[in-house]
Design an enzyme around this catalytic site. Structure first.
Site, PDB file in Angstrom:
ATOM      1  N   GLU A 178     -23.812  46.632  39.418  1.00  0.00           N
ATOM      2  CA  GLU A 178     -22.848  47.268  38.950  1.00  0.00           C
ATOM      3  C   GLU A 178     -22.889  48.707  39.218  1.00  0.00           C
ATOM      4  O   GLU A 178     -24.083  49.254  39.628  1.00  0.00           O
ATOM      5  CB  GLU A 178     -23.014  47.299  37.582  1.00  0.00           C
ATOM      6  CG  GLU A 178     -22.303  46.415  36.564  1.00  0.00           C
ATOM      7  CD  GLU A 178     -21.160  45.981  37.235  1.00  0.00           C
ATOM      8  OE1 GLU A 178     -20.059  47.377  37.302  1.00  0.00           O
ATOM      9  OE2 GLU A 178     -20.272  44.652  36.386  1.00  0.00           O
TER      10      GLU A 178
HETATM   11  O1  0X9 Z   1     -16.493  42.307  33.628  1.00  0.00           O
HETATM   12  C1  0X9 Z   1     -16.830  42.006  35.035  1.00  0.00           C
HETATM   13  O2  0X9 Z   1     -16.446  40.945  35.180  1.00  0.00           O
HETATM   14  C2  0X9 Z   1     -18.179  43.194  35.979  1.00  0.00           C
HETATM   15  N1  0X9 Z   1     -18.207  44.161  35.253  1.00  0.00           N
HETATM   16  S1  0X9 Z   1     -16.747  44.679  36.095  1.00  0.00           S
HETATM   17  O3  0X9 Z   1     -16.614  46.449  35.070  1.00  0.00           O
HETATM   18  N2  0X9 Z   1     -17.323  45.359  37.663  1.00  0.00           N
HETATM   19  O4  0X9 Z   1     -15.971  44.995  36.283  1.00  0.00           O
HETATM   20  C3  0X9 Z   1     -19.310  42.549  35.202  1.00  0.00           C
HETATM   21  C4  0X9 Z   1     -19.391  40.805  35.378  1.00  0.00           C
HETATM   22  C5  0X9 Z   1     -21.204  40.077  35.593  1.00  0.00           C
HETATM   23  N3  0X9 Z   1     -21.413  40.742  34.289  1.00  0.00           N
HETATM   24  C6  0X9 Z   1     -21.616  38.992  33.147  1.00  0.00           C
HETATM   25  N4  0X9 Z   1     -22.497  38.454  34.293  1.00  0.00           N
HETATM   26  N5  0X9 Z   1     -22.158  39.143  32.200  1.00  0.00           N
HETATM   27 ZN    ZN Z   2     -16.351  44.570  39.137  1.00  0.00          ZN
END
Ligand code: 0X9
Ligand code: ZN
Length: 703
Positions: free
Chosen positions: A435
């Site tokens: 991130e």
């Molecule tokens: O929610 C998501 O897909 C990701 N965050 S975002 O703000 N870029 O949308 C994080 C996904 C990764 N998290 C885990 N593997 N728990």
């Molecule tokens: Zn994302």
């Protein structure tokens, strides 16, 4: 069942926007709700979620959560008045972080223009000074491959996007035009989520870095001699094209929509997250996505969340089964062509390490995406990844370079169907979500430069160094497996595996199938992933519970309305997980609670509060309370002569039970082939860190 709500997201705003697009003048009445709607500025807010229950409540609201979250808060994009209403009704507290995202994007664009005007060549490997468009990515991928064809090759992914676009990537490594020769593969992905522009930029810059420095930089040369790197900077081509070109600068609130009203929430698609699925199971007529997206605030109502569409744990918590929700998982595991592309890429090679870039929050996230205590499809807790220690260690190396936090995916909120949860559990290759950046989906471009090259304490390191550390892990034989031996010159070797993987709601069949060609010396060395999938490996299931370490109670009362009483409390212990403060009283009374930390200069910083209505008791939790002095303040909100009990309790989480759950041992099927004919077939069991020898004598005899 998904924990997310079935709240219908077609809001008043969307309806008005649709009418406006259709050329109809919306006849808005005079109600204040509608007036608010018309004036609503999309905003970024920080929602207080001190307890897990609060986080779950927030997830059920179906709002657009960002990954910017901590122990006691989650940042959320409010696109319209309906979103704000839902938040207000939930009773969760919040602060506004960016009051007007449109104004912010106008400001950012000004910074971007000024930077581009003042910059001849940025310090990035490509020298770029502005965000790429999709056309720029495609041009760059073609040109970069053309500059050094000996080490770079453009690849075309097998599936076109829903809107009919071709998805490209680039493969980089010594002698890249030749057939696979058994080297391990590192995969770097960007832009699953349309609005997260830096995630594609950093992937593309790393590709430039490698191509430009092969042959001159000893470290990069050594790494590319021993690996292949595949970069796909834009996975969600349709979504990105919309986010990048449609709406980032348009403030429709200044447009006169017929003389009576100005519009609206996040217009256009600058904050679009998902892909271009319009109706499940149907290939949309190309171009309908743009129109359909414009009827949804921020364009995020339309589409499938590509980072919930992978098969790993598909259908579980932290993904929605409601089409219009921001985390809609799709009609089935791998239903989306953009995700089939990534699936086939990773299933068709031995990808020993993979990073999927996102924005934002300065995090390196590792599997699994759900809390280890979560009960999975088999009735057992999901547990930690069996490679937790090694995954964490590489995470630490990478965060030492970029300064991010090194944590599990679930430590923010649960997710299922994400890239690394599938890729790691199906192949054993290490997988991470990055991130990128502290606080915005697409910040001013100079921030992208800093995130790549590192700034401040991380100058000269940054994500460039983090990616190199990941690539070093990809070639490190201690973290993958090696099969080697003798085989006929020029033979094709193939490793196959097929298995049924349970999801939260059924199962799907996964097939891994990769090949290599034996060199002229009649020997092969194949860097591969372990034969047993981590998801079925032996696992240690630990149940943790918060256990009280110390508790202190205070009695108080009576007070007059508006009066408050302070109770000092000191945390002497280090490493405490939670400070919980409970306020209780004989009914009926209405007292509120605030908790402050005392600073060195005697001033107070609020760290927790609770203000429920009459007769509801107050409780607040402070995560990881630092040792020091605190003030627990009891406020008489509306009581005549209350008396109360205030209790402060310190908790540590401790393992209360642990159980070794035996797993399976799985095999690779190794075949030796001549012109598509199988001359020998062997079953191979190999673990991470192991090297096994398999001489293919039978194949040589029959060659
Ligand atoms: O929610 C998501 O897909 C990701 N965050 S975002 O703000 N870029 O949308 C994080 C996904 C990764 N998290 C885990 N593997 N728990
Ligand atoms: Zn994302």
């Amino acid at each position: 069942m998904s924990p997310l709500s079935r709240r219908t997201r077609v809001s008043a705003v969307a309806a008005v926007a649709a009418l406006a697009l259709a050329g109809v003048t919306p006849a808005l009445g005079g109600s204040s709700a509608q007036a608010d709607t018309a004036l609503f500025a999309p905003r970024l807010v920080t929602v207080d979620t001190p307890t897990r229950a609060d986080k779950e409540l927030l997830q059920r609201l179906g709002l657009d959560l960002t990954e910017h979250a901590g122990h006691d808060y989650v940042e959320v994009v409010l696109h319209d008045a309906t979103d704000l209403d839902a938040l207000l009704h939930s009773g969760l507290g919040y602060d506004v972080r960016i009051p007007d995202l449109i104004a912010r994007s106008v400001q950012n664009e000004q910074v971007n223009r000024a930077y581009a005007a003042a910059t001849l060549e940025s310090p990035l490997p490509s020298g770029r000074d502005a965000y790429r468009t999709l056309a720029d990515y495609n041009d760059d991928l073609r040109e970069l491959a053309a500059i050094r064809p000996a080490i770079a090759k453009r690849i075309t992914l097998p599936h076109k996007s829903l809107d009919g676009r071709t998805v490209y990537g680039i493969e980089i490594g010594r002698n890249v035009q030749a057939a696979e020769d058994g080297r391990p593969v590192f995969v770097l992905l960007g832009l699953h989520h349309a609005r997260e522009w830096p995630s594609g930029e950093l992937a593309m810059e790393f590709a430039y870095d490698l191509v430009q420095n092969y042959g001159t930089d000893a470290r990069i040369t050594g790494l590319l001699d021993r690996s292949r790197v595949v970069v796909v900077p834009v996975v969600n081509v349709d979504g990105f094209e919309l986010s990048r070109t449609d709406g980032s600068l348009v403030d429709l609130r200044e447009v006169d929509a017929g003389g009576t009203v100005s519009l609206l929430g996040t217009p256009g698609n600058a904050y679009k997250r998902k892909n271009c699925r319009v109706v499940d199971g149907q290939d949309p007529i190309d171009g309908t996505c743009r129109v359909a997206s414009a009827t949804s605030p921020g364009g995020y109502g339309v589409g499938v969340d590509l980072n919930r569409n992978y098969g790993g744990f598909w259908g579980g918590p932290g993904a929605s089964d409601v089409f219009a929700d921001p985390t809609y998982r799709g009609a089935g595991p791998f239903s989306e062509p953009e995700i089939q592309n990534v699936r086939e890429l990773i299933s068709g090679r031995q990808v020993t390490t993979m990073i999927s870039n996102h924005t934002f929050s300065n995090l390196v996230l590792r599997p699994n995406g759900v809390h280890p205590d979560t009960i999975g499809h088999d009735g057992l807790p999901v547990g930690n990844a069996p490679d937790e220690e090694a995954l964490k260690a590489l995470g630490a190396r990478m965060t030492a370079a970029n300064g991010y936090r090194n944590i599990h995916g679930w430590e923010l909120y649960d997710t299922t169907g994400t890239t690394e949860d599938w890729s790691y559990n199906a192949t054993g290759g290490f997988g991470y979500t990055f991130e990128i950046g502290p606080d915005e989906f697409h910040p001013p471009f100079p921030k992208v430069v800093d995130e790549y090259l590192g700034a401040g304490a991380y100058a000269g390191k940054g994500n460039r160094e983090a990616y190199l550390a990941a690539l070093e892990n990809a070639v490190d034989t201690a973290t993958h497996a090696v099969i080697s031996g003798k085989a006929p010159k020029g033979a094709t070797l193939r490793l196959r595996k097929e298995f049924s993987t349970p999801t939260w709601e059924g199962s799907f069949t996964d097939r891994l199938n990769s090949t290599m060609k034996v060199g002229m010396d009649g020997r092969y060395t194949w860097h591969v992933n372990q034969s047993t999938r981590p998801v079925v490996q032996d696992k240690l299931v630990e149940i943790t519970e918060d256990q009280p370490v110390r508790s202190q109670s205070f009695q108080g009362g009576p007070t007059t309305v508006g009066q408050s009483v302070d109770h000092p409390f000191t945390v002497t212990e280090t490493g405490i997980d939670v400070l919980q403060v409970d306020l209780d009283w004989p009914t009926p009374d209405d007292l509120d609670l605030e908790v402050y930390r005392k600073n060195a200069d005697g001033s107070l910083t609020e760290v927790g509060s609770s203000g429920n209505s009459v007769n509801e008791k107050e409780q607040t939790q402070i995560g990881a309370p630092a040792p020091g002095d605190y003030v627990l303040r009891v406020i008489n909100f509306a009581s005549i002569a209350p008396s109360y009990t205030l209790t402060a309790t310190l908790f540590d989480s401790a393992v209360v039970s642990s159980e070794e759950v035996p797993g399976l041992i799985e095999t690779w099927t190794l075949t030796c082939e001549k012109d598509g004919r199988v001359l020998q077939r062997e079953s191979v069991v190999v673990d991470r860190g192991q090297q096994v020898r398999v001489d293919l004598a039978e194949c040589s005899r029959r060659w």
